[in-house]
Design a protein around this motif. Structure first.
Motif, PDB file in Angstrom:
ATOM      1  N   ALA A  68       0.838  -1.206   0.000  1.00 29.31           N
ATOM      2  CA  ALA A  68       0.000   0.000   0.000  1.00 29.31           C
ATOM      3  C   ALA A  68       0.872   1.254   0.000  1.00 29.31           C
ATOM      4  O   ALA A  68       0.588   2.227  -0.719  1.00 29.31           O
ATOM      5  CB  ALA A  68      -0.921  -0.005   1.220  1.00 29.31           C
ATOM      6  N   ILE A  69       1.929   1.223   0.792  1.00 25.85           N
ATOM      7  CA  ILE A  69       2.822   2.391   0.853  1.00 25.85           C
ATOM      8  C   ILE A  69       3.528   2.594  -0.496  1.00 25.85           C
ATOM      9  O   ILE A  69       3.637   3.706  -1.003  1.00 25.85           O
ATOM     10  CB  ILE A  69       3.851   2.210   1.993  1.00 25.85           C
ATOM     11  N   LEU A  70       3.956   1.467  -1.103  1.00 24.84           N
ATOM     12  CA  LEU A  70       4.632   1.572  -2.405  1.00 24.84           C
ATOM     13  C   LEU A  70       3.676   2.123  -3.454  1.00 24.84           C
ATOM     14  O   LEU A  70       4.029   3.006  -4.240  1.00 24.84           O
ATOM     15  CB  LEU A  70       5.162   0.193  -2.830  1.00 24.84           C
ATOM     16  N   LYS A  71       2.450   1.629  -3.411  1.00 26.37           N
ATOM     17  CA  LYS A  71       1.461   2.056  -4.405  1.00 26.37           C
ATOM     18  C   LYS A  71       1.180   3.554  -4.277  1.00 26.37           C
ATOM     19  O   LYS A  71       1.206   4.288  -5.258  1.00 26.37           O
ATOM     20  CB  LYS A  71       0.171   1.258  -4.203  1.00 26.37           C
ATOM     21  N   SER A  72       0.944   4.002  -3.051  1.00 24.00           N
ATOM     22  CA  SER A  72       0.555   5.399  -2.888  1.00 24.00           C
ATOM     23  C   SER A  72       1.716   6.339  -3.215  1.00 24.00           C
ATOM     24  O   SER A  72       1.517   7.524  -3.438  1.00 24.00           O
ATOM     25  CB  SER A  72       0.039   5.647  -1.473  1.00 24.00           C
ATOM     26  N   ASN A  73       2.936   5.808  -3.254  1.00 25.09           N
ATOM     27  CA  ASN A  73       4.068   6.644  -3.636  1.00 25.09           C
ATOM     28  C   ASN A  73       4.520   6.378  -5.073  1.00 25.09           C
ATOM     29  O   ASN A  73       5.588   6.841  -5.482  1.00 25.09           O
ATOM     30  CB  ASN A  73       5.228   6.425  -2.665  1.00 25.09           C
ATOM     31  N   ASN A  74       3.689   5.597  -5.775  1.00 21.85           N
ATOM     32  CA  ASN A  74       3.951   5.314  -7.183  1.00 21.85           C
ATOM     33  C   ASN A  74       5.337   4.689  -7.400  1.00 21.85           C
ATOM     34  O   ASN A  74       6.074   5.068  -8.303  1.00 21.85           O
ATOM     35  CB  ASN A  74       3.792   6.610  -7.999  1.00 21.85           C
ATOM     36  N   ILE A  75       5.688   3.753  -6.541  1.00 17.47           N
ATOM     37  CA  ILE A  75       6.962   3.035  -6.684  1.00 17.47           C
ATOM     38  C   ILE A  75       6.670   1.689  -7.334  1.00 17.47           C
ATOM     39  O   ILE A  75       5.738   0.986  -6.925  1.00 17.47           O
ATOM     40  CB  ILE A  75       7.628   2.852  -5.304  1.00 17.47           C
ATOM     41  N   ASN A  76       7.463   1.346  -8.335  1.00 24.89           N
ATOM     42  CA  ASN A  76       7.183   0.132  -9.097  1.00 24.89           C
ATOM     43  C   ASN A  76       7.988  -1.051  -8.556  1.00 24.89           C
ATOM     44  O   ASN A  76       9.201  -0.992  -8.420  1.00 24.89           O
ATOM     45  CB  ASN A  76       7.511   0.382 -10.578  1.00 24.89           C
ATOM     46  N   LEU A  77       7.291  -2.112  -8.245  1.00 30.99           N
ATOM     47  CA  LEU A  77       7.927  -3.341  -7.761  1.00 30.99           C
ATOM     48  C   LEU A  77       8.448  -4.136  -8.949  1.00 30.99           C
ATOM     49  O   LEU A  77       7.712  -4.387  -9.897  1.00 30.99           O
ATOM     50  CB  LEU A  77       6.866  -4.205  -7.070  1.00 30.99           C
ATOM     51  N   ARG A  78       9.709  -4.566  -8.863  1.00 29.89           N
ATOM     52  CA  ARG A  78      10.247  -5.412  -9.944  1.00 29.89           C
ATOM     53  C   ARG A  78      10.328  -6.870  -9.495  1.00 29.89           C
ATOM     54  O   ARG A  78      10.252  -7.778 -10.318  1.00 29.89           O
ATOM     55  CB  ARG A  78      11.654  -4.923 -10.332  1.00 29.89           C
TER      56      ARG A  78
END
Lengths: 429, 141
Positions: free
Chosen positions: B21-31
């Motif tokens: 959720a934190i990654l999503k809301s900061n628009n960070i892309n998971l590889r």
């Protein structure tokens, strides 16, 4: 059987004996213990002001802190060369509470425990297995000497290695078990699992309180004919031997020719009437090395002076219903949350907040301590986190003498408190 | 070498979802992501397009996070290639701590992510044997 004639004195005889012994002990303490002399001077009370037993209430209390402040031997009334035994119990500040015994104290201790063993049904016919941990803890050696004194065959098994304990019990045909109630239940359960039928007929339990449901469990595991009693003591007073249940199971008879009990209101210090519930305060009137005046035990109980059906006339104290402070007794070991805090705060890889969860599983007390991970570099591998857990466990064991389970949790995930922190949850209650 | 994040997660319902959720809301892309069923807590390992920023926002969100290096190697999609790679590392006397992978790379072969007890040594033996060892910029796209 009743071991000593002092257990059946009339109230008047007992009071006279107590008063004479109190006077002698008080004079000795006033002369030899500067810390208590100062307390008496500050309270404006002199030895001559103590004219009867009721005047005991005029004397200042002795607190556990006094023992720490005078670590190790400052409250002793006998020179160190006269000591034949030194024990210590864990303390909150890292400094343990030190107690000592002269040769006469050892005899007196042995006498007191002999009475308690007899009260619980022990005799020279018994093979007595002692499953208290031996060491600085007074429990094991106290029962050991008392049981030998009445002629029982003592097996100093100490605690742990339960399967071997059961083998000894079976092979030596042990009839009497000394243990904490929780460890006794654990032994009983493991024996059952192993399909062993033990011949334990007498249980002398102590080191921690035994509730009635636990007593019922003992009967279920060891048989209905078992004589299940508990006894009470603390190192500061002498160790085990202060009081014990007789087979009538109506409270613990206090060896009051050696220990004068009082019940006080723990908040005001005021002495309460017989039968009222409050904090137990004990004065040692025969000890040579470390006689304490009005020692605050922190234990909450009531006193009953009516003679008992067993024939003893000594005052009985009700089975304990709590403590006036926050000390935990876990598997018979005294644990203060502040001791745990002290250990945790010295480990930089974890945060300052913690929670202690005490429970009882399979009749054994368990303690789980949650701590917050503060050092991210340990996330490189499970091995590093495992090392941290091991270190915390090891340090706790060193200070508490007890194993705890460690639960690592994320930063800021434990509850925070604005007022007084409530970090301990005891599910055994 | 690539940057990976190791995050302390408790064994509770929704704990990994809090991270994502934190990654999503900061628009960070998971590889890439790796986590296993451990009893009490887990170290969640992720590779993202902006590792330092991800660390900052996760720390702010109350997580214990560390950024460390790992080796990422390109592997063709055919039988035996992973074995050959692991044999190179074993022959060099290095131990593998864990392996996970980046599968989705537009038009490129997958990457195997490795942690060993000697990262630099492992990287050089792999390079000697002709493996293509990726750098952080290779995982961003």
């Amino acid at each position: 059987m009743i071991w000593a004639k002092e257990e059946t004195l009339t109230r008047q005889e007992m009071s006279d004996l107590q008063f004479n012994r109190l006077k002698e002990t008080l004079n000795r303490i006033y002369e030899k213990v500067p810390a208590y002399r100062e307390k008496m001077n500050q309270a404006g009370v002199a030895c001559e002001d103590i004219k009867d037993l009721d005047d005991l209430a005029k004397l200042p209390f002795t607190m556990k802190q006094d023992l720490r402040d005078n670590y190790p031997f400052g409250l002793f009334t006998a020179p160190k060369k006269d000591l034949v035994r030194i024990h210590a119990s864990s303390g909150t500040t890292g400094k343990p509470t030190v107690v000592g015994y002269t040769k006469n104290d050892m005899d007196l201790w042995t006498e007191c425990v002999s009475r308690i063993a007899c009260m619980g049904g022990a005799s020279s016919d018994d093979v007595a297995q002692i499953s208290f941990g031996y060491g600085m803890f007074t429990g094991a050696l106290g029962l050991h000497y008392g049981l030998e004194n009445i002629g029982a065959s003592v097996v100093p098994a100490s605690s742990g290695n339960t399967q071997k304990q059961i083998m000894y019990m079976e092979d030596f045909e042990a009839t009497l078990l000394v243990a904490t109630p929780s460890y006794a239940l654990h032994i009983g359960e493991i024996a059952k699992e192993m399909g062993k039928k033990l011949n334990i007929k007498i249980g002398l339990f102590g080191g921690e309180g035994m509730t009635e449901p636990m007593r019922e469990e003992m009967y279920k595991l060891f048989g209905r004919e078992m004589k299940v009693t508990q006894n009470y003591g603390m190192s500061e007073l002498i160790g085990p031997g202060v009081s014990g249940e007789c087979l009538e199971l109506c409270g613990m008879h206090i060896n009051e020719d050696h220990f004068i009990p009082e019940i006080i209101n723990p908040d005001t210090g005021e002495v309460l009437a017989a039968g009222e519930k409050g904090e137990l305060v004990v004065t040692c009137i025969t000890k040579e090395a470390l006689p304490l005046i009005r020692y605050r035990t922190g234990d909450i109980t009531r006193l009953f002076y009516e003679p008992c059906k067993c024939g003893r006339t000594t005052v009985r104290m009700e089975n304990l219903s709590g403590r006036s402070d926050d000390m935990l007794i876990i598997r018979g070991v005294n644990v203060f949350p502040s001791q745990i805090e002290e250990v945790l705060l010295k480990i930089p890889q974890i945060g300052a907040h913690y929670e202690i969860l005490v429970d009882r599983k399979n009749h054994m007390d368990t303690m789980e301590i949650s701590v917050e991970l503060a050092d991210e570099s340990l996330l490189d591998s499970y091995a590093k986190l495992g090392e941290l857990e091991k270190k915390i466990k090891f340090d706790l064991r060193t200070v508490l003498g007890l194993d705890a389970m460690i639960k690592l949790v994320g930063p800021r995930s434990l509850k925070r408190f604005e007022g007084k922190a409530r970090r301990v949850t005891d599910l055994r209650k | 070498m690539i940057q990976q994040l190791s995050i302390f997660v408790q064994n509770e319902v929704g704990s990994v979802a809090k991270v994502t959720a934190i990654l999503k809301s900061n628009n960070i892309n998971l590889r890439a992501i790796a986590s296993f069923d451990t009893p009490e807590f887990a170290i969640l390992r992720i590779v993202v397009d902006q590792p330092e920023r991800a660390k900052a926002v996760l720390t702010e969100g109350g997580f214990a996070v560390t950024v460390s290096e790992a080796i990422a190697v390109e592997l063709e999609d055919k039988p035996g290639v992973l074995h050959d790679l692991l044999q190179v590392i074993a022959d060099a006397g290095f131990g593998v701590n864990y392996i996970y992978s980046i599968v989705i790379r537009s038009g490129k072969v997958p990457l195997i992510i490795l942690n060993t007890d000697n990262l630099e040594g492992s990287k050089s033996v792999l390079k000697e044997k002709g493996y293509s060892v990726a750098e952080q910029e290779d995982v961003v796209l």
